[in-house]
Design a protein around this motif. Structure first.
Motif, PDB file in Angstrom:
ATOM      1  N   GLY A  75       0.802  -1.218   0.000  1.00 44.41           N
ATOM      2  CA  GLY A  75       0.000   0.000   0.000  1.00 44.41           C
ATOM      3  C   GLY A  75       0.833   1.265   0.000  1.00 44.41           C
ATOM      4  O   GLY A  75       0.308   2.350  -0.274  1.00 44.41           O
ATOM      5  N   LEU A  76       2.128   1.142   0.290  1.00 44.58           N
ATOM      6  CA  LEU A  76       3.004   2.314   0.292  1.00 44.58           C
ATOM      7  C   LEU A  76       3.456   2.609  -1.140  1.00 44.58           C
ATOM      8  O   LEU A  76       4.057   1.761  -1.803  1.00 44.58           O
ATOM      9  CB  LEU A  76       4.219   2.080   1.185  1.00 44.58           C
ATOM     10  N   VAL A  77       3.162   3.819  -1.609  1.00 44.37           N
ATOM     11  CA  VAL A  77       3.456   4.228  -2.985  1.00 44.37           C
ATOM     12  C   VAL A  77       4.037   5.637  -2.960  1.00 44.37           C
ATOM     13  O   VAL A  77       3.537   6.508  -2.239  1.00 44.37           O
ATOM     14  CB  VAL A  77       2.185   4.201  -3.865  1.00 44.37           C
ATOM     15  N   LEU A  78       5.079   5.860  -3.749  1.00 44.27           N
ATOM     16  CA  LEU A  78       5.631   7.202  -3.909  1.00 44.27           C
ATOM     17  C   LEU A  78       5.664   7.543  -5.388  1.00 44.27           C
ATOM     18  O   LEU A  78       6.052   6.721  -6.217  1.00 44.27           O
ATOM     19  CB  LEU A  78       7.044   7.298  -3.326  1.00 44.27           C
ATOM     20  N   THR A  79       5.271   8.770  -5.708  1.00 44.87           N
ATOM     21  CA  THR A  79       5.240   9.239  -7.093  1.00 44.87           C
ATOM     22  C   THR A  79       6.009  10.551  -7.196  1.00 44.87           C
ATOM     23  O   THR A  79       5.925  11.392  -6.303  1.00 44.87           O
ATOM     24  CB  THR A  79       3.793   9.439  -7.572  1.00 44.87           C
ATOM     25  N   ARG A  80       6.739  10.695  -8.289  1.00 43.64           N
ATOM     26  CA  ARG A  80       7.482  11.935  -8.501  1.00 43.64           C
ATOM     27  C   ARG A  80       7.464  12.280  -9.988  1.00 43.64           C
ATOM     28  O   ARG A  80       7.638  11.407 -10.841  1.00 43.64           O
ATOM     29  CB  ARG A  80       8.914  11.782  -8.007  1.00 43.64           C
ATOM     30  N   THR A  81       7.272  13.565 -10.285  1.00 44.58           N
ATOM     31  CA  THR A  81       7.318  14.045 -11.659  1.00 44.58           C
ATOM     32  C   THR A  81       8.622  14.786 -11.878  1.00 44.58           C
ATOM     33  O   THR A  81       8.962  15.697 -11.133  1.00 44.58           O
ATOM     34  CB  THR A  81       6.120  14.966 -11.954  1.00 44.58           C
ATOM     35  N   VAL A  82       9.352  14.384 -12.920  1.00 45.39           N
ATOM     36  CA  VAL A  82      10.684  14.919 -13.176  1.00 45.39           C
ATOM     37  C   VAL A  82      10.706  15.657 -14.516  1.00 45.39           C
ATOM     38  O   VAL A  82      10.571  15.029 -15.573  1.00 45.39           O
ATOM     39  CB  VAL A  82      11.745  13.801 -13.187  1.00 45.39           C
ATOM     40  N   PRO A  83      10.872  16.981 -14.532  1.00 46.33           N
ATOM     41  CA  PRO A  83      11.055  17.697 -15.804  1.00 46.33           C
ATOM     42  C   PRO A  83      12.408  17.342 -16.409  1.00 46.33           C
ATOM     43  O   PRO A  83      13.406  17.141 -15.701  1.00 46.33           O
ATOM     44  CB  PRO A  83      11.004  19.171 -15.392  1.00 46.33           C
ATOM     45  N   LEU A  84      12.456  17.274 -17.720  1.00 44.25           N
ATOM     46  CA  LEU A  84      13.703  16.951 -18.420  1.00 44.25           C
ATOM     47  C   LEU A  84      14.506  18.236 -18.633  1.00 44.25           C
ATOM     48  O   LEU A  84      14.007  19.182 -19.234  1.00 44.25           O
ATOM     49  CB  LEU A  84      13.408  16.265 -19.744  1.00 44.25           C
ATOM     50  N   ARG A  85      15.714  18.255 -18.135  1.00 44.31           N
ATOM     51  CA  ARG A  85      16.529  19.486 -18.173  1.00 44.31           C
ATOM     52  C   ARG A  85      17.080  19.776 -19.560  1.00 44.31           C
ATOM     53  O   ARG A  85      17.342  20.934 -19.890  1.00 44.31           O
ATOM     54  CB  ARG A  85      17.709  19.365 -17.197  1.00 44.31           C
ATOM     55  N   ASN A  86      17.293  18.739 -20.353  1.00 44.70           N
ATOM     56  CA  ASN A  86      18.007  18.935 -21.621  1.00 44.70           C
ATOM     57  C   ASN A  86      17.057  19.045 -22.812  1.00 44.70           C
ATOM     58  O   ASN A  86      17.368  18.599 -23.917  1.00 44.70           O
ATOM     59  CB  ASN A  86      18.998  17.787 -21.815  1.00 44.70           C
ATOM     60  N   GLY A  87      15.908  19.662 -22.569  1.00 46.60           N
ATOM     61  CA  GLY A  87      14.981  19.918 -23.663  1.00 46.60           C
ATOM     62  C   GLY A  87      14.094  18.739 -23.948  1.00 46.60           C
ATOM     63  O   GLY A  87      14.292  17.630 -23.432  1.00 46.60           O
ATOM     64  N   PRO A  88      13.080  18.940 -24.780  1.00 53.22           N
ATOM     65  CA  PRO A  88      12.178  17.850 -25.136  1.00 53.22           C
ATOM     66  C   PRO A  88      12.953  16.711 -25.809  1.00 53.22           C
ATOM     67  O   PRO A  88      13.880  16.941 -26.593  1.00 53.22           O
ATOM     68  CB  PRO A  88      11.185  18.492 -26.114  1.00 53.22           C
ATOM     69  N   LEU A  89      12.576  15.494 -25.499  1.00 49.04           N
ATOM     70  CA  LEU A  89      13.221  14.332 -26.101  1.00 49.04           C
ATOM     71  C   LEU A  89      12.227  13.634 -27.028  1.00 49.04           C
ATOM     72  O   LEU A  89      11.027  13.556 -26.719  1.00 49.04           O
ATOM     73  CB  LEU A  89      13.689  13.355 -25.011  1.00 49.04           C
ATOM     74  N   PRO A  90      12.717  13.145 -28.131  1.00 49.29           N
ATOM     75  CA  PRO A  90      11.805  12.493 -29.091  1.00 49.29           C
ATOM     76  C   PRO A  90      11.278  11.165 -28.549  1.00 49.29           C
ATOM     77  O   PRO A  90      11.863  10.590 -27.650  1.00 49.29           O
ATOM     78  CB  PRO A  90      12.693  12.278 -30.312  1.00 49.29           C
TER      79      PRO A  90
END
Length: 280
Positions: free
Chosen positions: A265-280
Motif C-alpha cells: 500500500g506504500l506508494v511514492l510518485t514523482r514528476t521529473v522535468p527533463l533538463r536537456n529539452g524535449p526528447l523524441p
C-alpha cells in the motif's frame, strides 16, 4: 485481659489476589507485545519509505541528465553513434541489442511492461512493471581509457571512442552512460522479494546487471508530452501524461511511481522535468 489473636488472609482472599495479579500481568504483557509490534511495524514502514525515496532520488537524477552530452548540445553531431553514417565498430559484452549502448539518438526510452531488450533479465525472470532506458554522458570529465566508451567533444561536434584515443585540442572527454532500469521479482539472497535493478555500461566495454534497491515491488512510468508549438502558451510544459507506448508528441517530463513490497500500500510518485529539452 487476653490479647487479640493475629488474623491472616483466608485461602479465598489469596486466590482472588493471585488471580488479579495474574490478570494484571497478562494485560501488561499483551500491551507490551502490542507496543513492540507497532514499533516494529513503524520501523519497517519507515525503512520501506526510505527505500522508495532513495530509489526515486536516483531515478530523478538519471532522468534530469538524460540526453546530456557535455559540450555538445545535440547527439546528432557526435560521430560513431548508432545513427551515424559510420557507427563505431565496438563489441559490448552482454549488450542488449546491436549497438544498443551507442544509440545516442534515443536518450530516453520507456515501456509500461514486458521485456523489449535482447539481453536477458536477472535470473531470467520477467520484470514487474515498466522499464526505463537512459543514455547520456557523465557530468565530470574523464581521461582517455582503453575499453571505456567515451564521448570526446567540443562546442561544435564530437566523436565516440573506445580505445583511449588522445583528446584533440579543445576537446573534453566524458564516459558514456547507458542504463536500463527495471524491477526483478528476485532479489539477491531472497528469491521471494523483488528488487529494483539496472543494466549498466561499464569498463570493458561490457553491460552488467546490478541490484539497486531490494523491496521495490513495481516501477510505473508515464511520459509528459507537450503538443504546443513554440510561442504558444504552455509550450515546454506537459499537456498530459500518457503511457510510453502512446506518446507521439515531444516528451518534456516523466512521472515515476514506485510501489513497496515490504509495506503493501506504500506508494511514492514523482514528476521529473527533463533538463536537456524535449526528447523524441
Amino acid at each position: 485481659m487476653k490479647g487479640r489473636c493475629a488474623r491472616g488472609f483466608s485461602l479465598v482472599e489469596v486466590l482472588v489476589a493471585m488471580t488479579l495479579a495474574l490478570l494484571l500481568t497478562l494485560s501488561m504483557t499483551t500491551l507490551h507485545a502490542r507496543v513492540l509490534r507497532l514499533s516494529l511495524d513503524s520501523a519497517a514502514a519507515a525503512d520501506a519509505q526510505d527505500a522508495l525515496r532513495i530509489a526515486l532520488a536516483l531515478l530523478e537524477y538519471e532522468l534530469a541528465h538524460a540526453g546530456y552530452w557535455g559540450l555538445v548540445p545535440d547527439a546528432a553531431t557526435i560521430e560513431g553513434r548508432r545513427g551515424d553514417a559510420i557507427p563505431l565498430e565496438v563489441t559490448v559484452s552482454g549488450d542488449c541489442g546491436p549497438d544498443w549502448s551507442i544509440d545516442l539518438d534515443r536518450p530516453l526510452q520507456a515501456w509500461s511492461s514486458g521485456w523489449p531488450l535482447e539481453c536477458a533479465p536477472y535470473a531470467g525472470a520477467p520484470p514487474r512493471g515498466g522499464m526505463l532506458v537512459l543514455r547520456r554522458v557523465e557530468t565530470g570529465t574523464a581521461a582517455p581509457e582503453a575499453g571505456r566508451l567515451q564521448v570526446q567533444a567540443d562546442f561544435w561536434g564530437g566523436r565516440l571512442v573506445a580505445d583511449a584515443d588522445a583528446l584533440p585540442p579543445g576537446y573534453e572527454g566524458r564516459d558514456l552512460v547507458a542504463r536500463a532500469y527495471y524491477v526483478s521479482p528476485r532479489a539477491i539472497g531472497d528469491v521471494s522479494r523483488p528488487a529494483l535493478r539496472r543494466k549498466t555500461l561499464q569498463r570493458g566495454p561490457r553491460l552488467v546487471d546490478e541490484e539497486i534497491m531490494p523491496g521495490i515491488a513495481a516501477l510505473e512510468i508515464e511520459l509528459g508530452v507537450d503538443a504546443d508549438l513554440p510561442g504558444d502558451p504552455g509550450h515546454g510544459q506537459a499537456d498530459a501524461f500518457v503511457a510510453p507506448e502512446t506518446a507521439t508528441a515531444p516528451v518534456v517530463a516523466v512521472r515515476l511511481t514506485l510501489r513497496s513490497h515490504d509495506a503493501p500500500g506504500l506508494v511514492l510518485t514523482r514528476t521529473v522535468p527533463l533538463r536537456n529539452g524535449p526528447l523524441p
